[in-house]
Design a protein around this motif. Structure first.
Motif, PDB file in Angstrom:
ATOM      1  N   GLU A   1       0.854  -1.192   0.000  1.00  0.00           N
ATOM      2  CA  GLU A   1       0.000   0.000   0.000  1.00  0.00           C
ATOM      3  C   GLU A   1       0.887   1.237   0.000  1.00  0.00           C
ATOM      4  N   PRO A   2       0.372   2.367  -0.518  1.00  0.00           N
ATOM      5  CA  PRO A   2       1.190   3.580  -0.523  1.00  0.00           C
ATOM      6  C   PRO A   2       1.294   4.145   0.894  1.00  0.00           C
ATOM      7  N   LYS A   3       2.393   4.803   1.164  1.00  0.00           N
ATOM      8  CA  LYS A   3       2.604   5.385   2.490  1.00  0.00           C
ATOM      9  C   LYS A   3       1.572   6.481   2.738  1.00  0.00           C
ATOM     10  N   HIS A   4       1.254   7.239   1.664  1.00  0.00           N
ATOM     11  CA  HIS A   4       0.266   8.315   1.770  1.00  0.00           C
ATOM     12  C   HIS A   4      -0.996   7.897   1.014  1.00  0.00           C
ATOM     13  N   PRO A   5      -2.144   7.795   1.692  1.00  0.00           N
ATOM     14  CA  PRO A   5      -3.379   7.320   1.051  1.00  0.00           C
ATOM     15  C   PRO A   5      -3.754   8.083  -0.226  1.00  0.00           C
ATOM     16  N   ARG A   6      -3.371   9.351  -0.323  1.00  0.00           N
ATOM     17  CA  ARG A   6      -3.741  10.135  -1.512  1.00  0.00           C
ATOM     18  C   ARG A   6      -3.108   9.566  -2.798  1.00  0.00           C
ATOM     19  N   GLU A   7      -2.063   8.730  -2.637  1.00  0.00           N
ATOM     20  CA  GLU A   7      -1.384   8.189  -3.820  1.00  0.00           C
ATOM     21  C   GLU A   7      -1.942   6.839  -4.263  1.00  0.00           C
ATOM     22  N   LEU A   8      -3.069   6.456  -3.645  1.00  0.00           N
ATOM     23  CA  LEU A   8      -3.673   5.162  -3.963  1.00  0.00           C
ATOM     24  C   LEU A   8      -4.054   5.034  -5.446  1.00  0.00           C
ATOM     25  N   PRO A   9      -4.756   6.045  -6.049  1.00  0.00           N
ATOM     26  CA  PRO A   9      -5.113   5.915  -7.482  1.00  0.00           C
ATOM     27  C   PRO A   9      -3.879   5.731  -8.363  1.00  0.00           C
ATOM     28  N   ARG A  10      -2.787   6.404  -7.983  1.00  0.00           N
ATOM     29  CA  ARG A  10      -1.556   6.297  -8.758  1.00  0.00           C
ATOM     30  C   ARG A  10      -0.987   4.877  -8.676  1.00  0.00           C
ATOM     31  N   LEU A  11      -1.045   4.293  -7.474  1.00  0.00           N
ATOM     32  CA  LEU A  11      -0.547   2.923  -7.293  1.00  0.00           C
ATOM     33  C   LEU A  11      -1.362   1.931  -8.128  1.00  0.00           C
ATOM     34  N   VAL A  12      -2.690   2.078  -8.089  1.00  0.00           N
ATOM     35  CA  VAL A  12      -3.577   1.182  -8.848  1.00  0.00           C
ATOM     36  C   VAL A  12      -3.231   1.256 -10.336  1.00  0.00           C
ATOM     37  N   ASP A  13      -3.024   2.471 -10.842  1.00  0.00           N
ATOM     38  CA  ASP A  13      -2.687   2.683 -12.245  1.00  0.00           C
ATOM     39  C   ASP A  13      -1.335   2.042 -12.581  1.00  0.00           C
ATOM     40  N   LEU A  14      -0.356   2.227 -11.700  1.00  0.00           N
ATOM     41  CA  LEU A  14       0.986   1.665 -11.928  1.00  0.00           C
ATOM     42  C   LEU A  14       0.962   0.135 -11.906  1.00  0.00           C
ATOM     43  N   MET A  15       0.149  -0.449 -10.987  1.00  0.00           N
ATOM     44  CA  MET A  15       0.059  -1.912 -10.914  1.00  0.00           C
ATOM     45  C   MET A  15      -0.531  -2.485 -12.197  1.00  0.00           C
ATOM     46  N   ALA A  16      -1.518  -1.787 -12.745  1.00  0.00           N
ATOM     47  CA  ALA A  16      -2.138  -2.229 -14.008  1.00  0.00           C
ATOM     48  C   ALA A  16      -1.106  -2.179 -15.139  1.00  0.00           C
ATOM     49  N   ARG A  17      -0.300  -1.106 -15.169  1.00  0.00           N
ATOM     50  CA  ARG A  17       0.722  -0.964 -16.216  1.00  0.00           C
ATOM     51  C   ARG A  17       1.793  -2.038 -16.089  1.00  0.00           C
ATOM     52  N   LEU A  18       2.166  -2.327 -14.851  1.00  0.00           N
ATOM     53  CA  LEU A  18       3.198  -3.333 -14.594  1.00  0.00           C
ATOM     54  C   LEU A  18       2.751  -4.720 -15.058  1.00  0.00           C
ATOM     55  N   ALA A  19       1.476  -5.030 -14.836  1.00  0.00           N
ATOM     56  CA  ALA A  19       0.937  -6.331 -15.243  1.00  0.00           C
ATOM     57  C   ALA A  19       0.946  -6.485 -16.763  1.00  0.00           C
TER      58      ALA A  19
END
Length: 338
Positions: A1-19
């Motif tokens: 999970e991201p350290k700062h909750p506000r970066e959650l949408p960014r993490l979800v997007d990056l995980m999709a790109r990585l896959a």
């Protein structure tokens, strides 16, 4: 999970790109439990993937747990005939589960038996290859991806054909997350023995049928000696003769077993099996035990029952991680009596 909750949408997007970049990675985002899972082929693979995430994200700060092993729930015996009512109490299902024969599981694993084959071919394969009776082979309703099969053993039930797909969906829902630890169920034969359905289609929609089927499957499952299965690697180690004792000792300490040891010149080839849960930190242990002289490789081989001495501990750990109640539910939570 991201350290700062506000970066959650960014993490979800990056995980999709990585896959997309790495087809061997699977990303699972469970919004209900808040679990963001990255599944790879081993510890090193995941380490590199997390490193990429941080680089892609331009300094994205991530909190990662230690790697998690996926388990499967299964059964060792035949369950009771469990009856469950729909939420509106107008429909009832009687279901019994039993272990699926190992040869059928293998046929499904090899891709020789799958749902898209059509009923006639499924019937033929089960009779010829698995020795099933005509009655069982002819009445297969659904084959589920985690190697479970649903059979319709009822006779002349009114309106049953109309709810067949909904019953199949309820069966898949039950098999996708088992009652022990929310892990998929594997190697289960589910028999629909009887059903009583309301004559009004309004009262037998998916919201009524699916929960009833799921509850009946879980109720019978919990009375069928439920067990937890863990993934097991096949491990091959090439090591000079003087370090053979250290390597076999290391494998044994990690709940593994050595199956063969073959000498080829100055090198000995050791083959064995090792539970995936015990392989974390394997590279450091192997290097220190052999002073860096060992070369090894692992590949997934099969599922095996978790030893009873640690099974409850593992289940408790998974339930805690997923935010589930501490205690495994009792069968009577899902089985209705009247």
């Amino acid at each position: 999970e991201p350290k700062h909750p506000r970066e959650l949408p960014r993490l979800v997007d990056l995980m999709a790109r990585l896959a997309i970049d790495d087809p061997n990675l699977v990303t699972t985002i469970n919004k209900e439990t808040g679990e963001y899972l990255l599944s790879g082929m081993g510890e090193l693979h995941l380490e590199i993937a997390v490193k990429f995430l941080k680089q892609y994200g331009g300094g994205l700060e991530l909190l990662t747990s230690r790697p998690i092993v996926v388990y499967r729930e299964s059964i060792a015996g035949t369950g009771v005939v469990a009856m469950a009512k729909s939420p509106n109490k107008h429909s009832r299902f009687w279901i019994q589960v039993e272990p699926l024969e190992q040869n059928v599981v293998e046929l499904m694993e090899k891709g020789d038996l799958f749902e898209g084959m059509g009923r006639k071919r499924i019937d033929g394969v089960l009779r010829k290859e698995a020795g099933w009776s005509a009655k069982e082979a002819r009445n297969v309703w659904a084959l589920e991806e985690h190697k479970n099969i649903l059979l319709d053993m009822t006779k002349g039930i009114q309106y049953l054909r109309e709810v067949k797909e909904t019953v199949n969906s309820g069966f898949r829902w039950a098999a996708k997350n088992g009652p022990l630890s929310d892990e998929p169920i594997r190697g289960m034969k589910v028999k629909l023995l009887d059903a009583k359905l309301h004559e009004d289609p309004v009262h037998r929609g998916p919201a009524q049928i699916m929960p009833a089927v799921k509850r009946a499957v879980w109720g019978s499952f919990l009375t069928a000696q439920p067990i937890l299965s863990e993934p097991v690697y096949k491990i091959g180690v090439s090591v000079p003769q003087q370090f053979v004792g250290e390597v076999t000792g290391l494998i044994t300490r990690k709940r593994g077993r050595v199956t063969a040891s073959e000498q080829k010149g100055p090198i000995t080839m050791i083959t064995g099996f090792l539970p995936v849960a015990e392989t974390f930190g394997l590279s450091a242990d192997m290097r220190s035990a052999t002073s860096g002289h060992a070369f090894w490789q692992t590949q997934f081989d099969h599922w095996e029952k978790v030893p009873e001495s640690i099974a409850m501990e593992v289940i408790a750990e998974i339930r805690k991680r997923r935010g589930l109640p501490e205690d495994i539910p009792k069968p009577n939570k899902f089985i209705d009596t009247a």
